[in-house]
Write an enzyme that holds these catalytic residues in place. Structure first.
Site, PDB file in Angstrom:
ATOM      1  N   ASP A  25     -14.714   6.563 -60.059  1.00 42.84           N
ATOM      2  CA  ASP A  25     -13.813   6.948 -61.259  1.00 42.84           C
ATOM      3  C   ASP A  25     -14.226   7.052 -62.501  1.00 42.84           C
ATOM      4  O   ASP A  25     -14.817   6.209 -63.185  1.00 42.84           O
ATOM      5  CB  ASP A  25     -12.605   5.608 -61.177  1.00 42.84           C
ATOM      6  CG  ASP A  25     -11.863   5.708 -62.482  1.00 42.84           C
ATOM      7  OD1 ASP A  25     -11.699   6.846 -63.039  1.00 42.84           O
ATOM      8  OD2 ASP A  25     -11.203   4.843 -62.560  1.00 42.84           O
ATOM      9  N   LYS A  83     -14.923  12.725 -71.963  1.00 41.18           N
ATOM     10  CA  LYS A  83     -14.109  13.340 -70.997  1.00 41.18           C
ATOM     11  C   LYS A  83     -12.950  14.096 -71.641  1.00 41.18           C
ATOM     12  O   LYS A  83     -12.405  15.065 -71.006  1.00 41.18           O
ATOM     13  CB  LYS A  83     -13.446  12.260 -69.989  1.00 41.18           C
ATOM     14  CG  LYS A  83     -12.555  12.703 -68.795  1.00 41.18           C
ATOM     15  CD  LYS A  83     -12.287  11.579 -68.139  1.00 41.18           C
ATOM     16  CE  LYS A  83     -11.018  11.763 -67.046  1.00 41.18           C
ATOM     17  NZ  LYS A  83     -10.789  10.696 -66.084  1.00 41.18           N
ATOM     18  N   GLU A 181      -6.576  11.877 -59.598  1.00 36.39           N
ATOM     19  CA  GLU A 181      -6.476  10.303 -59.875  1.00 36.39           C
ATOM     20  C   GLU A 181      -5.244   9.828 -59.427  1.00 36.39           C
ATOM     21  O   GLU A 181      -5.204   8.668 -58.443  1.00 36.39           O
ATOM     22  CB  GLU A 181      -6.531   9.850 -61.424  1.00 36.39           C
ATOM     23  CG  GLU A 181      -7.957  10.050 -61.928  1.00 36.39           C
ATOM     24  CD  GLU A 181      -8.106  10.217 -63.458  1.00 36.39           C
ATOM     25  OE1 GLU A 181      -7.159   9.893 -64.252  1.00 36.39           O
ATOM     26  OE2 GLU A 181      -9.331  10.424 -63.701  1.00 36.39           O
ATOM     27  N   ASP A 203      -0.144   5.843 -65.404  1.00 35.78           N
ATOM     28  CA  ASP A 203      -1.599   5.221 -65.598  1.00 35.78           C
ATOM     29  C   ASP A 203      -1.876   5.353 -67.034  1.00 35.78           C
ATOM     30  O   ASP A 203      -1.854   6.115 -67.762  1.00 35.78           O
ATOM     31  CB  ASP A 203      -2.288   6.350 -64.985  1.00 35.78           C
ATOM     32  CG  ASP A 203      -3.897   6.112 -65.193  1.00 35.78           C
ATOM     33  OD1 ASP A 203      -4.352   5.245 -65.943  1.00 35.78           O
ATOM     34  OD2 ASP A 203      -4.996   6.759 -64.830  1.00 35.78           O
TER      35      ASP A 203
HETATM   36  P1  ADP Z   1      -9.416   4.859 -68.682  1.00 41.45           P
HETATM   37  O1  ADP Z   1      -8.904   5.183 -67.371  1.00 41.45           O
HETATM   38  O2  ADP Z   1      -9.257   5.446 -69.856  1.00 41.45           O
HETATM   39  O3  ADP Z   1     -11.102   4.709 -68.622  1.00 41.45           O
HETATM   40  P2  ADP Z   1      -8.997   2.056 -67.940  1.00 41.45           P
HETATM   41  O4  ADP Z   1      -8.123   2.171 -67.034  1.00 41.45           O
HETATM   42  O5  ADP Z   1     -10.447   1.222 -67.879  1.00 41.45           O
HETATM   43  O6  ADP Z   1      -9.148   3.456 -68.822  1.00 41.45           O
HETATM   44  O7  ADP Z   1      -8.272   0.894 -69.256  1.00 41.45           O
HETATM   45  C1  ADP Z   1      -8.891   0.436 -70.412  1.00 41.45           C
HETATM   46  C2  ADP Z   1      -7.944  -0.152 -71.205  1.00 41.45           C
HETATM   47  O8  ADP Z   1      -7.484  -1.363 -70.404  1.00 41.45           O
HETATM   48  C3  ADP Z   1      -8.657  -0.673 -72.459  1.00 41.45           C
HETATM   49  O9  ADP Z   1      -7.924  -0.336 -73.591  1.00 41.45           O
HETATM   50  C4  ADP Z   1      -8.587  -2.283 -72.353  1.00 41.45           C
HETATM   51  O10 ADP Z   1      -8.619  -3.059 -73.496  1.00 41.45           O
HETATM   52  C5  ADP Z   1      -7.428  -2.445 -71.302  1.00 41.45           C
HETATM   53  N1  ADP Z   1      -7.515  -3.588 -70.441  1.00 41.45           N
HETATM   54  C6  ADP Z   1      -8.357  -4.118 -69.515  1.00 41.45           C
HETATM   55  N2  ADP Z   1      -7.946  -5.190 -69.056  1.00 41.45           N
HETATM   56  C7  ADP Z   1      -7.005  -5.801 -69.746  1.00 41.45           C
HETATM   57  C8  ADP Z   1      -6.199  -6.773 -69.979  1.00 41.45           C
HETATM   58  N3  ADP Z   1      -6.525  -7.697 -68.908  1.00 41.45           N
HETATM   59  N4  ADP Z   1      -5.194  -6.983 -70.570  1.00 41.45           N
HETATM   60  C9  ADP Z   1      -4.915  -5.948 -71.356  1.00 41.45           C
HETATM   61  N5  ADP Z   1      -5.641  -4.996 -71.458  1.00 41.45           N
HETATM   62  C10 ADP Z   1      -6.484  -4.703 -70.851  1.00 41.45           C
HETATM   63 MG    MG Z   2      -8.436   5.943 -65.641  1.00 43.65          MG
END
Ligand code: ADP
Ligand code: MG
Length: 616
Positions: A25, A83, A181, A203
């Site tokens: 991912d 990205k 995705e 998402d």
């Molecule tokens: P992307 O797909 O854009 O790479 P992610 O799916 O990894 O992103 O999500 C990242 C976001 O999720 C960040 O803003 C992070 O702060 C938030 N996040 C991750 N875990 C938690 C949690 N337990 N509670 C609230 N927000 C969270």
């Molecule tokens: Mg993502």
């Protein structure tokens, strides 16, 4: 090597033979790797037990590259969210210029950054993340990655997809397939097993929000509609918390303090996902007696309007897909920000439906990718044939800059389709073909993929020449366009690689450069190779000892070999290539006498008429 020549050719698999297919991912904020182990998907963790690798690439002036490291340093050029730039051209950012960590070099086709004395494209920068993930995975699994599935947003066009593939090639990864995705999320939940199903995937990541509506029908995942907001995500929650604190105490903040508060806000947000309140105490930032309790309700109020925005986008996407709320069979939550309880609650209230969220929403896309990789590799016992569809329509430019679609979006590939065209003017002897991709009617609103010219059309009256255009997309999604002038039968054809990707020779050049520079990679590789070699030696000595060690060696000799073997095992733990190699040599040396005795003994046994095969 001598020791190997006497090894028992039993069934044991040498470590270097371990081969893997993985799912990646490649996220805007974080990236993850998953692999099927013992039949079930596992997300790999680093030494600190973390699954998420920040999608951050940092360059030092001396050329050093630091990857997947969150921390900020003044003297580094830091790329976050690379990205957002992949497969885009300068024109794409004319209206909305995002934050850039360095100078931008205008180029018609591909975005380029000036990184100290180098000029780098988003493809190269992304490839650093993939290279890092590849090395990490090979080391962690102690094997070789044969192929991977990388996920991309459903709305990615061919240029963005091609650029992602180019980045993977550059990193030395073989891409079996790019996977949408949301489709990956549906696979992770095993929804393909249901014959027909309409699924909405919500998402919410760090900086982007994506909604997709899928139609799963007999192994074909069609994307009915997508939408979202590319600048809305969990990072905005963090910013709102900072704003809230600053306003509450009427603080005067400089950049440094703002950065610190931003990290603090993240901590607060995470805490409130699992607890009902958090005590904000600014003492640690040098503010005395600035302390108060923030409750989850308060936080919910802070982010409420953003969450509402996401729901309105869902409504729009659902209506684009021509479905109603009742038509939806499943709603899947994806992305770290859906761990905020208020987000989940709001989605469920809005749709009046329970969501699928029992798989960790950070992991769900990577898990789906690993499942797909295994299916493609034939590893997973599943007769699922997942067909790819083209994400956006392909067509050509006709008079008046109007797009005519030749292959509509969501066609399953491989696919081919043809249409006939004619000349516009009397005596016209050539025709220029402009291949575009997109759903809009006007050429300039679509993505230009390639241009070529059909020559040598016999001069005729306008409208009498016939040129047959054929579009063919192979199973890898590569488009081939051919044009045949029907009176002469002459064919012109072109393999369409989107012009925002890189040509093979460019990739080759970059690969070479990366080999030359990648001292660190080479060190890692040599270390891994020495470990593989060491494990092989240990394996063969152990199996030999088990068979005739006691018979051919006295106890002192036996112990000496065991000691040398234990020493080698210890050196593997220390992960020092030179120590490992000298420990291998040492083990081989103390085993020499054993080797020669084994040979003699085998020969004697053969002479006695015993078949050597029995010793295998
Ligand atoms: P992307 O797909 O854009 O790479 P992610 O799916 O990894 O992103 O999500 C990242 C976001 O999720 C960040 O803003 C992070 O702060 C938030 N996040 C991750 N875990 C938690 C949690 N337990 N509670 C609230 N927000 C969270
Ligand atoms: Mg993502």
């Amino acid at each position: 090597m001598a020791l190997l020549q006497i090894s028992e050719p039993g069934k044991t698999q040498a470590p270097h033979e371990k081969k893997f297919f993985i799912g990646i991912d490649l996220g805007t904020t974080n990236s993850l790797v998953a692999v099927i182990q013992n039949g079930s998907p596992t997300v790999l963790t680093d030494k600190g037990n973390k699954e998420l690798f920040p999608s951050v690439v940092q360059y030092k002036e001396d050329g050093t590259v630091i990857i997947c490291n969150e921390s900020n340093q003044e003297d580094l050029i830091t790329f976050r969210s690379i990205k957002r730039f992949i497969g885009k051209n300068t024109k794409d950012f004319q209206k909305n210029k995002p934050y850039l960590p360095c100078k931008f070099i205008p180029d018609e086709n591909i975005i380029k950054f000036e990184v100290f004395d180098k000029v780098l494209t988003p493809i190269e920068i992304s490839s650093e993340i993939l290279k890092y993930l590849k090395n990490f995975t090979e080391e962690k699994l102690n094997g070789e990655i044969i192929g991977c599935v990388i996920t991309v947003p459903a709305y990615f066009d061919d240029a963005q997809r091609q650029a992602t593939k180019d980045a993977a090639n550059l990193s030395g990864l073989k891409v079996l397939r790019l996977l949408n995705e949301p489709t990956a999320a549906a696979l992770a939940y095993g929804l393909e097993a249901k014959k027909v199903s309409k699924v909405l995937v919500y998402d919410l990541g760090g900086g982007t929000f994506d909604v997709s509506v899928l139609d799963l029908n007999d192994g074909v995942f069609k994307v009915l509609a997508t939408g979202g907001n590319s600048s809305l995500g969990g990072d905005d929650f963090d910013n709102l918390i900072v704003k809230y604190i600053v306003e509450k105490f009427d603080l005067n903040v400089d950049n440094e303090l703002r950065n610190k508060l931003y990290l603090y806000a993240k901590e607060i947000k995470y805490h409130l996902s699992d607890n009902n309140e958090f005590t904000i105490d600014l003492n640690k930032f040098g503010f005395k007696e600035k302390k108060f309790i923030i409750t989850r309700e308060e936080f919910n109020r802070i982010i409420e309007s953003l969450v509402q925005d996401t729901l309105q986008i869902c409504r729009k996407v659902l209506s684009d897909s021509k479905l109603s709320f009742q038509d939806l069979d499943e709603i899947i939550l994806v992305g770290g920000s859906t761990r905020v309880p208020f987000v989940k609650e709001s989605v469920e209230i809005f749709f009046n439906k329970q969501t699928l969220s029992n798989i960790n929403p950070d992991n769900v896309v990577a898990i789906g990718a690993s499942i797909q990789a295994s299916i493609l590799a034939g590893d997973l016992d599943e007769d699922l044939l997942l067909l790819d569809v083209i994400p956006l329509s392909l067509g050509i430019e006709t008079m008046g800059e109007i797009v005519e679609i030749i292959i509509p979006r969501n066609s399953t590939i491989p696919v081919s389709s043809s249409k006939e065209y004619t000349t516009f003017k009397d005596g016209q002897t050539s025709m220029s073909i402009h291949v575009v991709q997109g759903e809009r009617d006007i050429v300039s609103d679509c993505r230009s993929l390639a241009k070529f010219v059909v020559k040598d059309i016999p001069p005729m009256l306008a409208g009498s020449a016939r040129v047959k255009l054929e579009f063919q997309i192979d199973a890898d999604g590569i488009l081939n366009v051919s044009a045949t002038e029907t009176t002469t039968g002459k064919t012109t054809s072109i393999e369409v690689k989107p012009s925002y990707g890189l040509s093979d020779s460019q990739i080759e050049k970059m690969l070479k450069a990366s080999f030359e520079n990648a001292e660190e990679d080479i060190t890692n590789r040599l270390l891994r190779e020495s470990i593989v070699e060491a494990e092989r030696v240990i394996l063969s000595i152990n199996s030999a000892l088990k068979i005739d060690g006691k018979e051919l060696l006295d106890s002192r000799e036996f112990d000496e070999i065991c000691k040398a073997r234990d020493n080698l095992e210890q050196k593997i733990e220390q992960r020092e290539k030179d120590l490992i190699i000298s420990a291998i040599k040492n083990l081989e040396k103390v085993s020499e006498i054993y080797i020669s005795r084994r040979m003699n003994s085998n020969i004697q046994k053969i002479m006695k008429g015993t078949d050597i095969e029995e010793f295998k």
